[in-house]
Each structure stands twice: as structure tokens, then as C-alpha cells.
Write a protein that holds these residues in place. Structure first.
Motif, PDB file in Angstrom:
ATOM      1  N   GLN A  31     -93.102  38.145   7.923  1.00 55.42           N
ATOM      2  CA  GLN A  31     -92.395  39.408   8.177  1.00 55.42           C
ATOM      3  C   GLN A  31     -90.955  39.376   7.675  1.00 55.42           C
ATOM      4  OE1 GLN A  31     -93.568  39.057  12.062  1.00 55.42           O
ATOM      5  NE2 GLN A  31     -95.422  40.255  11.809  1.00 55.42           N
ATOM      6  N   GLY A  32     -90.821  38.791   6.513  1.00 53.90           N
ATOM      7  CA  GLY A  32     -89.494  38.787   5.898  1.00 53.90           C
ATOM      8  C   GLY A  32     -88.603  37.643   6.355  1.00 53.90           C
ATOM      9  N   TRP A  33     -89.004  36.934   7.401  1.00 50.40           N
ATOM     10  CA  TRP A  33     -88.193  35.833   7.913  1.00 50.40           C
ATOM     11  C   TRP A  33     -88.583  34.521   7.238  1.00 50.40           C
ATOM     12  CZ3 TRP A  33     -83.959  36.332  10.852  1.00 50.40           C
ATOM     13  CH2 TRP A  33     -83.789  37.510  11.601  1.00 50.40           C
ATOM     14  N   LEU A  34     -87.621  33.874   6.618  1.00 47.87           N
ATOM     15  CA  LEU A  34     -87.844  32.579   5.983  1.00 47.87           C
ATOM     16  C   LEU A  34     -87.521  31.451   6.955  1.00 47.87           C
ATOM     17  CD1 LEU A  34     -88.085  30.804   3.220  1.00 47.87           C
ATOM     18  CD2 LEU A  34     -85.592  30.908   3.282  1.00 47.87           C
ATOM     19  N   ALA A  35     -88.482  30.584   7.152  1.00 46.96           N
ATOM     20  CA  ALA A  35     -88.258  29.388   7.967  1.00 46.96           C
ATOM     21  C   ALA A  35     -87.536  28.368   7.082  1.00 46.96           C
ATOM     22  CB  ALA A  35     -89.584  28.829   8.446  1.00 46.96           C
ATOM     23  N   LEU A  74     -64.829  25.227  14.455  1.00 43.26           N
ATOM     24  CA  LEU A  74     -64.960  24.051  13.600  1.00 43.26           C
ATOM     25  C   LEU A  74     -66.420  23.603  13.478  1.00 43.26           C
ATOM     26  CD1 LEU A  74     -62.968  22.055  12.109  1.00 43.26           C
ATOM     27  CD2 LEU A  74     -63.524  20.476  13.957  1.00 43.26           C
ATOM     28  N   GLY A  75     -66.835  23.430  12.241  1.00 47.53           N
ATOM     29  CA  GLY A  75     -68.193  22.954  12.020  1.00 47.53           C
ATOM     30  C   GLY A  75     -69.203  24.079  11.895  1.00 47.53           C
ATOM     31  N   SER A  76     -68.779  25.314  12.161  1.00 49.46           N
ATOM     32  CA  SER A  76     -69.710  26.436  12.037  1.00 49.46           C
ATOM     33  C   SER A  76     -69.793  26.900  10.595  1.00 49.46           C
ATOM     34  CB  SER A  76     -69.247  27.599  12.914  1.00 49.46           C
ATOM     35  OG  SER A  76     -70.001  28.756  12.619  1.00 49.46           O
ATOM     36  N   ALA A  77     -70.932  27.475  10.244  1.00 48.41           N
ATOM     37  CA  ALA A  77     -71.093  28.077   8.914  1.00 48.41           C
ATOM     38  C   ALA A  77     -70.778  29.560   8.956  1.00 48.41           C
ATOM     39  CB  ALA A  77     -72.506  27.852   8.410  1.00 48.41           C
ATOM     40  N   GLY A  78     -70.533  30.117  10.148  1.00 50.32           N
ATOM     41  CA  GLY A  78     -70.120  31.516  10.260  1.00 50.32           C
ATOM     42  C   GLY A  78     -71.226  32.451  10.692  1.00 50.32           C
ATOM     43  N   LYS A  79     -71.123  33.688  10.187  1.00 50.81           N
ATOM     44  CA  LYS A  79     -72.091  34.726  10.563  1.00 50.81           C
ATOM     45  C   LYS A  79     -72.850  35.188   9.330  1.00 50.81           C
ATOM     46  CE  LYS A  79     -69.637  36.666  14.524  1.00 50.81           C
ATOM     47  NZ  LYS A  79     -69.088  37.910  15.118  1.00 50.81           N
ATOM     48  N   ALA A  80     -74.012  35.788   9.567  1.00 54.80           N
ATOM     49  CA  ALA A  80     -74.827  36.306   8.455  1.00 54.80           C
ATOM     50  C   ALA A  80     -74.063  37.420   7.744  1.00 54.80           C
ATOM     51  CB  ALA A  80     -76.152  36.832   8.971  1.00 54.80           C
ATOM     52  N   LEU A  81     -74.181  37.474   6.430  1.00 52.58           N
ATOM     53  CA  LEU A  81     -73.558  38.533   5.643  1.00 52.58           C
ATOM     54  C   LEU A  81     -74.163  39.891   6.029  1.00 52.58           C
ATOM     55  CD1 LEU A  81     -73.338  36.781   2.159  1.00 52.58           C
ATOM     56  CD2 LEU A  81     -71.604  36.924   3.953  1.00 52.58           C
ATOM     57  N   PHE A  82     -73.465  40.961   5.643  1.00 56.79           N
ATOM     58  CA  PHE A  82     -73.866  42.292   6.118  1.00 56.79           C
ATOM     59  C   PHE A  82     -75.336  42.639   5.882  1.00 56.79           C
ATOM     60  CE2 PHE A  82     -74.232  46.867   6.368  1.00 56.79           C
ATOM     61  CZ  PHE A  82     -73.565  47.127   7.556  1.00 56.79           C
ATOM     62  N   PRO A  83     -75.889  42.394   4.679  1.00 51.79           N
ATOM     63  CA  PRO A  83     -77.280  42.806   4.490  1.00 51.79           C
ATOM     64  C   PRO A  83     -78.301  41.856   5.122  1.00 51.79           C
ATOM     65  CG  PRO A  83     -76.074  42.634   2.385  1.00 51.79           C
ATOM     66  CD  PRO A  83     -75.269  41.932   3.424  1.00 51.79           C
ATOM     67  N   SER A  84     -77.852  40.743   5.672  1.00 49.09           N
ATOM     68  CA  SER A  84     -78.765  39.663   6.059  1.00 49.09           C
ATOM     69  C   SER A  84     -78.751  39.368   7.556  1.00 49.09           C
ATOM     70  CB  SER A  84     -78.405  38.405   5.274  1.00 49.09           C
ATOM     71  OG  SER A  84     -78.350  38.693   3.901  1.00 49.09           O
ATOM     72  N   GLN A  85     -79.716  38.578   7.970  1.00 53.18           N
ATOM     73  CA  GLN A  85     -79.835  38.218   9.379  1.00 53.18           C
ATOM     74  C   GLN A  85     -80.167  36.744   9.519  1.00 53.18           C
ATOM     75  OE1 GLN A  85     -82.269  41.055  11.814  1.00 53.18           O
ATOM     76  NE2 GLN A  85     -82.662  42.047   9.859  1.00 53.18           N
ATOM     77  N   GLY A 135     -82.596  25.062  17.533  1.00 51.83           N
ATOM     78  CA  GLY A 135     -83.968  25.289  17.093  1.00 51.83           C
ATOM     79  C   GLY A 135     -83.961  25.484  15.593  1.00 51.83           C
ATOM     80  N   GLU A 136     -85.090  25.911  15.044  1.00 46.66           N
ATOM     81  CA  GLU A 136     -85.151  26.092  13.603  1.00 46.66           C
ATOM     82  C   GLU A 136     -84.420  27.378  13.198  1.00 46.66           C
ATOM     83  OE1 GLU A 136     -89.040  25.957  11.837  1.00 46.66           O
ATOM     84  OE2 GLU A 136     -88.220  26.025   9.793  1.00 46.66           O
ATOM     85  N   ILE A 137     -83.719  27.297  12.074  1.00 45.79           N
ATOM     86  CA  ILE A 137     -82.981  28.450  11.556  1.00 45.79           C
ATOM     87  C   ILE A 137     -83.914  29.296  10.708  1.00 45.79           C
ATOM     88  CG2 ILE A 137     -81.038  29.201  10.123  1.00 45.79           C
ATOM     89  CD1 ILE A 137     -79.750  26.438  10.668  1.00 45.79           C
ATOM     90  N   PHE A 138     -83.973  30.601  11.003  1.00 43.90           N
ATOM     91  CA  PHE A 138     -84.722  31.573  10.207  1.00 43.90           C
ATOM     92  C   PHE A 138     -83.732  32.564   9.615  1.00 43.90           C
ATOM     93  CE2 PHE A 138     -89.263  30.967  11.163  1.00 43.90           C
ATOM     94  CZ  PHE A 138     -89.171  29.983  12.144  1.00 43.90           C
ATOM     95  N   VAL A 139     -83.965  32.960   8.363  1.00 42.20           N
ATOM     96  CA  VAL A 139     -83.077  33.944   7.727  1.00 42.20           C
ATOM     97  C   VAL A 139     -83.906  35.073   7.115  1.00 42.20           C
ATOM     98  CG1 VAL A 139     -81.191  32.337   7.240  1.00 42.20           C
ATOM     99  CG2 VAL A 139     -83.037  32.601   5.569  1.00 42.20           C
ATOM    100  N   LYS A 140     -83.271  36.221   6.973  1.00 39.25           N
ATOM    101  CA  LYS A 140     -83.943  37.407   6.446  1.00 39.25           C
ATOM    102  C   LYS A 140     -82.921  38.266   5.709  1.00 39.25           C
ATOM    103  CE  LYS A 140     -86.574  41.442   7.979  1.00 39.25           C
ATOM    104  NZ  LYS A 140     -87.344  42.042   9.079  1.00 39.25           N
ATOM    105  N   GLY A 141     -83.370  38.948   4.707  1.00 36.51           N
ATOM    106  CA  GLY A 141     -82.467  39.868   4.015  1.00 36.51           C
ATOM    107  C   GLY A 141     -82.927  40.113   2.596  1.00 36.51           C
ATOM    108  N   PRO A 142     -82.305  41.090   1.934  1.00 30.40           N
ATOM    109  CA  PRO A 142     -82.737  41.445   0.578  1.00 30.40           C
ATOM    110  C   PRO A 142     -82.351  40.392  -0.456  1.00 30.40           C
ATOM    111  CG  PRO A 142     -80.850  42.763   1.241  1.00 30.40           C
ATOM    112  CD  PRO A 142     -81.236  41.966   2.438  1.00 30.40           C
ATOM    113  N   ASN A 143     -81.572  39.402  -0.068  1.00 33.51           N
ATOM    114  CA  ASN A 143     -81.243  38.284  -0.952  1.00 33.51           C
ATOM    115  C   ASN A 143     -82.225  37.127  -0.800  1.00 33.51           C
ATOM    116  OD1 ASN A 143     -80.163  38.051   1.677  1.00 33.51           O
ATOM    117  ND2 ASN A 143     -78.893  36.335   1.032  1.00 33.51           N
ATOM    118  N   VAL A 144     -83.135  37.232   0.165  1.00 34.56           N
ATOM    119  CA  VAL A 144     -84.083  36.139   0.421  1.00 34.56           C
ATOM    120  C   VAL A 144     -85.294  36.283  -0.503  1.00 34.56           C
ATOM    121  CG1 VAL A 144     -85.613  35.094   2.140  1.00 34.56           C
ATOM    122  CG2 VAL A 144     -83.319  35.853   2.803  1.00 34.56           C
ATOM    123  N   THR A 145     -85.679  35.182  -1.101  1.00 36.48           N
ATOM    124  CA  THR A 145     -86.825  35.152  -2.030  1.00 36.48           C
ATOM    125  C   THR A 145     -88.074  35.751  -1.401  1.00 36.48           C
ATOM    126  OG1 THR A 145     -88.226  33.725  -3.374  1.00 36.48           O
ATOM    127  CG2 THR A 145     -87.516  32.815  -1.276  1.00 36.48           C
TER     128      THR A 145
END
Lengths: 495, 495
Positions: free
Chosen positions: A369-373, A315-326, A343-353
């Protein structure tokens, strides 16, 4: 690099499945063949006006099928569409048109005031009003038959709940990977029909258009959200998937209580923050499987998604990163946090700007290095599920303890008499800051401050309980339904 | 480029859905968690032997679960796996090991002779026999947590029905896009189970392994194809998709005639050439929806696929290019052919190999601006459906008319008494060349040459009818079930 080229999505979909239904809009169905021909026709009209490949073109349009044709025409022409939020003021729109270097401004009759303001203030910009040019001369357009996946398809300015708006560059590859990542998670069925009642100028709506092309499924398009109309269309058109935010879902659930949706409705993709347990449970009993998501303009829609089988357990979770993403959580020192450490959430993947238009410095700062803050605060639990705790700028620190407004809001919103709520920090001489809640009470319901407080006492540590409850008519939210906390801060002074 | 990086697929799948079933093999189920741990264990064993990132490693293995673990371990280590066809002679295998510059040769007990031959002939190569090392020392392996999509994952040598074998480089991106393209066409359901009875050393089988990781579905793995066992497993394990070639499908259909498969079996992905109308119709009556495909090692499996709803209407067609890919037909002059005009088939897409290992010249000749010259002959009809007419090298020219063996085979094979057939050209003093057919007669069936000839007369232009029918016990085919026409050419001299 040849692997980065693909046929223009609209053209490819037309070649692949011309006779399949693409859209249902205002009582009528349209095949991909028709959609392609309409987009082509629009490309010819725009071409005759001087619209050309690689230009930036501002687009301020309503949610309707002609708008879709125009948006697709721009893709056929290889134009970079600067998609403008229709809830912005003229001043904000002019700022974005100028910031993006837009050569044209395509809009429609409905935006008379903005149109006049733009015309007056930016004489260099060439104005095209949909209704005025729709039967104008056609010139055989130069179609971009192959798109480069790393070329810009769209620009969307970030919502601006914090800081100055920045133009997020979304490439064809970003949109494609977003659709692919979603399909690898949600699956893909040949009877899928996606209902779009969210704005096309927002990534939540625009990504539905792109999925329609990439998956080849039908989209039921609405001008705007209306719970009764949505429910009727879901039933009539055998809709299987819909994108929504909590407030929309809540209204639907209230109306549905007597008659659950059909079995083939398989996914309510829920963005804009976690849903309360009450809402999730009500959804289940209405036959609505809820997939909670986390995403933003910079990730070309969802990047983290929670499946219904986990929605109560996590409950309250947004889940897990999609297959191509981290996704990862970092401490302020930059080290990766432990499980359950926020802490701060960082995301990476081919869908990231790849970054912000013309803002190399901001890009370099936000993407490394591909990681979006993301600027958001969250944690990953021991099973790798993401919990989004809050927007960094909204963190309330009270007596040295961290209070995350979203968490408090989740609790207050679950009270049966509460329709909507927003929480912010208020200065306090003893604790530095204390949380306070703005509350919208449901029609015909009644609740006292004391009752709300007692309700929270059962569910929240003492320092997290709002010290004051302000009853208001409405919580200020932006187009993406995010709470405008700076507005709440202004309101607190009025009380 | 950050968009070209993704988490190692095996690791990512383990993180995403650890508890889901990944394999069913010999009566036992294995979750993705177990598969990851086993692959990790193997990575540790191989690591201790000196296997390292970026090496080329030859792999000659049977279709079993330990082989899958080894193949996945190589991916975890970032090793380029040179996957060897187990039906090759020692000489051919040694040639491929040397051509690829393999440092290790991983095999198993079953290949005693090849092992001995390799040991004797290539002393520099380090030999690892699965059964001998499976309980050896483990060393904490250096896992490649992120793969570059343009890095080589596997090398497979082309089947060699024509010319000298060449090592086809298949990147992580090629495999990923192949899986994505397939899913955008076939759909993706959470109850999908894929049966693999084709060799893992062939792209048809290996691509199933990759799809399993990318989709997160269960694979029912067989050591080899057996019609009865396959049918039993399809029923027991609720298989929904299977990959096959016509000979396999034919055997299944013969056994199934009494009892159709369950409703949820939704796709028989058929490679290796078009199926006859009779086989397609029989398949329908057995509850087997057939998706005919066209693909090759260079396209990392199917690139063109025909949906069941078109299979009778477009009889003999391989369908349309998958969403990320393209197909075109060119004249010998290089111009694009008209609709219904035959010529060489060219393909393009992110699933298409970037080339042949160490053969820059052959690569430059076969792949230009991303377009791979397949060497196959085909046409696109007015609706854009591909018809593969033949392998270029097999074209029979008889009295100035073109005869495509595959077309003739399709007709002969449809005769009720015929089990299998292969057609080649035979020198003829009058016509230059004439087609002749090798025919395998079904058990307990009888048919005269005259009857076969009359059967063809109804269906083929005179110049296409085989001038001779040779009754044989077997049609020589390679591991990919392609007819070895050069063997037929040798046989023709024996008659």
C-alpha cells in the motif's frame, strides 16, 4: 493521464532559462543552452549506434561533464539508464547488466579491465566507449519531448550491504518529487549553487543533477572529493549547498578551523548516518549549517531531513519526513509503534520507488500500500523526529538487551583521538553477543584501550560498551560510505 | 496508485512545523498548530451537522480567518468546497449551488439577503451560518488523513465574462502543482511572508492559502484591499510577496512615491492582464519587483510568469510557462503557430483542471490530450515569451484589421490623466466595427478628447485608435478585476 506528462526536463530547462549557468567544471562554466545542445549531440551519436527509446542501457562512467551529457542524452532518448557503481568488480557489473537486460553498455577508457571482462563474458552486449565514439556520426535523434512521470528514468542497484543486489526503479516522477520535497524544506534561492563531490552513480550525486534541471541552478562538479579543492571551490564559486557524508565533513572541518566559510553557504546536506555532537559543534563554528538526512536509493535520495536549528536539540535525529512524504515505525506485528518505541522504519511518498526491476515478489514483500519497509530500525520521538537506530540485520542482542551499533559508533567517534569507527556484535559465551569496536586512530594521536573504555563509560549503559577495541588502518565502507559490517565480521576472526 | 496519495496538507503542515507562524490577521499571529486545531474544531462542528466526505458544499464567506478555518475544515473532512463569489447576485449563487449539487450552504451573517433568498428558493439545501454554529456541539470528526491528488478539493465557477458559468474542478494535485510550479520560479525563502488582499473565493486568493500550507510560510490576511493598510502591513510584517492586479498596484505606487518599500519585499505577483510601461517603471522606483502573470481558474492560478529582469525588455509579455507546465499557440486549423504569429493560447500541465463539473461535452471540447483551449488570443515570440493579446470573444475587427482591446487599453491607461479605461468595438457603417474607449479621469486632472486622441496617435496604428472617448466614473469589472465588456456594450447605447 495527462497530469502525468511533462516536458523532458532537460528540454524544459533549456526553454526556460537557456542563458543561466548550469555547470562549473574544471575552470569553465556551461549554460543550460550548451548543456542541452551537448546532450542533444550525444543523443544523435547514440541514436546512430542504435540506442533507442525504452531500452535498458548500462552506464559505467566517471564523475565528469561528458558523463553528465551522456546521462542527459539518455533522458532525451527516453532510455532507461542502468547506472553502475564504478567501485564494483567486473563480476558484479556483469551481473547487473544481465539482470537488467541491458542492450548497450556505455563506459569510458578509464575502465579498461571491466570493459575487457564485459566484452569477453557477454558477447551479446553492444559496447560503446565514450572517448571512441564522441566524434562519430550523428543521426537526427528521436527526442522524447514529453516524459511520463511514471516511466523509468534510472535503475540503481542497492548497495548490497545485506542480501543480493536488486535494481531499484526510479521514475521521472520519483526524481521530480524528490527535488520538490527537498526544495519545500531547504528553500530555493536564485543564487543557489550546489557542489557535487559525491558519485553521480549514486543517488546522492544523481539527484543533484536532477535538482539542477528542476531548480535551474548551477552545479559545481568535481571528479571526486578532495577537502582542499572543495573548500577552494565553495569560496570561489559562491557555493550555497553541498551534499556530503560525515567523513567528508570531518575533513573539511579540520581544514576550516581557522577560516569559516562565507555567509551565503547555507546548507551541508549530510547523508549516511548521524553525525556526532562534536562534529556538529565544530561545523557550526566553521559556518557550516548541517542538515542531517535519512534516505536511500529506494527514496530517490533524502526523505527525512533535520534542520540546523534542531540539530543540537535533537542530536542524532534524522529529522522529519519531507512535505510530500511520510514515515512510520511499525512493530513486528505490523501495528504502528508508540512515540519513542523502536521498530522497523516504513516510508511512503511520490519519491519512493514502485519496486525492484523484474522482482515482483521482492517488491510485493517490501512495498505494501505504498509503504516501503526499509529494513532499518528507528523510532519517532514525541515531536515526530526520526531517530535511525540501525540496520535491522546489524542489531546486536546482548543479554537480552538491544544494542544498536550506530549509537555506539556515534559515541566512540566523538573521542578526540578517533578518526573513524565501526561496531559489530561478537559471539560471547555469557551474553550471547557483545559489541566490539574497530577504531582508526588519527595521525599523530595516541589512545589506549583503557582510555577508550573509560570515555564510553561516561556515555553508555554498561551493556553497550564495546568489550574490545581493534585498532585498524581503515573501516571498510561501500561507495555510499555505509560500513560493510560483514567485512568487519571477517576481520574479527583475524584478531 | 500509491504515488497519488499524500497526507492531508493541513495535517502534514501541522506535523512538520507546528510552531511556525501561519497567519497574521487583525493584529494577531496564529501558528500552524493553532490553525490545525481550529480547523479540526470546525470539522467537528460541521461533522455534527451532517457534513461528510465527498459531499459538495457551497461556501459563501468573507475574507477573514474564521473563513480560512472553515475552508481548511472542509479539506480535513474530504468535502468538495464549491467556493462562491461574494459579488454574485442571489440568483447566480442559487444557480451554482444547484448546478454543483451542493448539500450544504455555509455562509455568514454579512450575506443576509443571499441567505434569505437561498432559504426561500432552495428548501432542500441545508443552511449553516458561521456565527450561529461556531459554538455548537462538536462531534469527533472523521478526518481524511491522506488525500488522493486526483480528488476534487474545490469547485470555482468561471467568471462568466463570456458564456454561461461552468464549475471548474480543482484537485488537490492541481493546487499542489500550482504551488510547486510557482516556487520553482519565484524561489522559496524561509523568511517569506505573503500578503493576501485578494478574495479567497477567487483562485488568486485561494492559491495563497494552499501555498501557505505547502511552503509553510506566513500569510498576512486582509479583509479587502486598502492601499494604505496594505503598505503599512507590508512594512510592519516584513512581507516579501504579494498578489495584486494593476489597479491595486497603481494605487500603491501613487502612495509610495516618497518612500520605497524595504529591500526584502521581493515579488509583486501581478495578474489580470499586462501592466503599462509607466506603471512598471514607477514600480521599480518604489522598490517593487513586478512579476507579470497569466493564469485562470482552470490553471489553479498563474501558469505563465514574467520575471522582473525581463519586464521592460519584454514589455507587455506574461513570460514563460512554469516548470511543470506548457503553453502553445494554435491556428484555427489546429496547427501550431510560428513564432510571433498570433492564435489561440493552449495550456497544459498538472495544475490544469481535468474539466468542468457535470459538463463532459464542454470539457471534451475545451480539453484535448491534456491541452486546455483558453479562448484567449496570444503569441509566443522568438524567445518563447507569451504575449496575451486578448480574449477571443473581445476581438474587434475593423476594416479587416484585427484590433485587440487590451493593447489599446494599455496605451490609453498610460496617459497621466487617466485612472482606468476599457475598450470595446462599436458598430460602424464604414469599417464594420471601430474601437471606442471608456475612460475614468483622475481626481483633479483634466484632459480633452482631442488630447487623448493625439496621445494615441503617437503610439498606435490609425485603425487601432479609439474613434470615441466616453468619460465615465467607473469601468465595470468583475471580482477578478476583468473588464465586463458586455456592460460597456450596454453603456455605449446610453451615450
Amino acid at each position: 493521464m495527462s497530469n502525468q506528462e511533462m516536458q523532458n526536463f532537460i528540454y524544459k530547462r533549456f526553454l526556460s532559462t537557456p542563458k543561466r549557468e548550469a555547470f562549473y567544471y574544471e575552470g569553465k562554466s556551461y549554460t543550460f543552452e550548451t548543456v542541452y545542445h551537448e546532450a542533444y549531440r550525444w543523443a544523435g551519436i547514440l541514436s546512430a549506434k542504435g540506442v533507442k527509446q525504452s531500452q535498458f542501457v548500462g552506464v559505467l562512467l566517471k564523475n565528469n561533464l561528458q558523463s553528465v551529457f551522456v546521462l542527459f542524452a539518455l533522458q532525451l532518448l527516453g532510455v532507461k539508464a542502468v547506472i553502475l557503481n564504478s567501485r564494483l568488480t567486473s563480476k558484479e557489473i556483469i551481473w547487473q547488466l544481465q539482470d537488467s537486460g541491458s542492450v548497450f553498455f556505455i563506459t569510458e577508457d578509464a575502465f579498461k579491465k571491466v570493459r575487457a571482462d564485459v566484452e569477453m563474458e557477454v558477447s551479446s552486449l553492444r559496447l560503446l566507449v565514450k572517448e571512441e565514439i564522441m566524434d562519430d556520426d550523428f543521426e537526427e535523434p528521436m527526442i522524447v519531448s514529453e516524459v511520463q512521470l511514471d516511466h523509468i528514468c534510472t535503475i540503481m542497484y542497492t548497495s548490497g550491504t545485506t542480501g543480493h543486489p536488486k535494481g531499484v526503479m526510479q521514475t521521472y516522477g520519483n526524481h521530480l518529487w524528490s527535488a520538490v520535497g527537498s526544495s519545500l524544506n531547504l528553500g530555493l534561492r536564485d543564487d543557489d549553487v550546489w557542489l557535487c563531490a559525491v558519485p553521480l552513480f549514486h543517488i546522492s550525486g544523481f539527484s543533484i543533477l536532477m535538482r539542477g534541471l528542476i531548480y535551474g541552478h548551477k552545479i559545481v562538479l568535481l571528479d571526486s572529493f578532495d577537502a582542499d579543492k572543495t573548500i577552494t571551490l565553495i569560496r570561489e564559486q559562491k557555493v550555497t549547498i553541498m551534499s556530503a557524508v560525515s567523513t567528508m565533513l570531518k575533513k573539511m572541518v579540520e581544514r576550516l578551523q581557522q577560516q569559516p566559510l562565507h555567509d551565503s553557504f547555507r546548507c551541508m546536506l549530510l547523508g549516511g548516518g548521524p553525525a556526532s555532537r562534536a562534529l556538529l559543534e565544530d561545523s557550526v563554528s566553521c559556518g557550516i549549517p548541517v542538515y542531517q538526512t535519512y534516505g536511500m536509493t529506494e527514496t530517490s535520495s533524502q526523505i527525512v531531513t533535520l534542520s540546523p536549528e534542531d540539530s543540537i536539540k535533537k542530536l542524532g535525529s534524522a529529522g522529519k519526513a519531507l512535505f510530500p512524504s511520510q514515515v512510520k515505525i511499525c512493530r513486528e506485528t505490523g501495528e504502528v509503534a508508540e512515540a519513542n518505541e523502536s521498530g522497523e522504519i516504513f516510508v511512503k511518498g511520490p519519491n519512493v520507488t514502485s519496486g525492484y526491476l523484474g522482482k515482483d515478489e521482492a517488491t510485493a514483500e517490501k512495498i505494501q500500500q505504498g509503504w516501503l519497509a526499509t529494513g532499518d530500525i528507528g523510532l519517532l520521538d514525541e515531536d515526530g523526529f526520526l531517530y535511525v537506530l540501525d540496520r535491522r540485520s546489524d542489531l546486536i542482542i546482548s543479554g537480552g538487551e538491544n544494542v544498536y551499533p550506530a549509537e555506539v559508533e556515534g559515541i566512540v567517534a566523538a573521542h578526540p583521538a578517533v578518526d573513524d569507527t565501526g561496531v559489530i556484535g561478537m559471539k560471547d559465551s555469557t551474553w550471547g553477543e557483545v559489541p566490539v569496536a574497530f577504531v582508526v586512530i588519527k595521525k599523530d594521536a595516541e589512545v589506549s584501550h583503557k582510555e577508550l573504555e573509560e570515555y564510553c563509560q561516561e556515555k553508555l549503559a554498561k551493556y553497550k560498551i564495546p568489550k574490545r577495541f581493534f585498532i585498524v588502518d581503515q573501516i571498510p565502507r561501500n561507495a555510499a560510505k555505509k560500513i560493510l559490517r560483514r567485512e568487519l565480521r571477517k576481520m574479527v576472526q583475524a584478531f
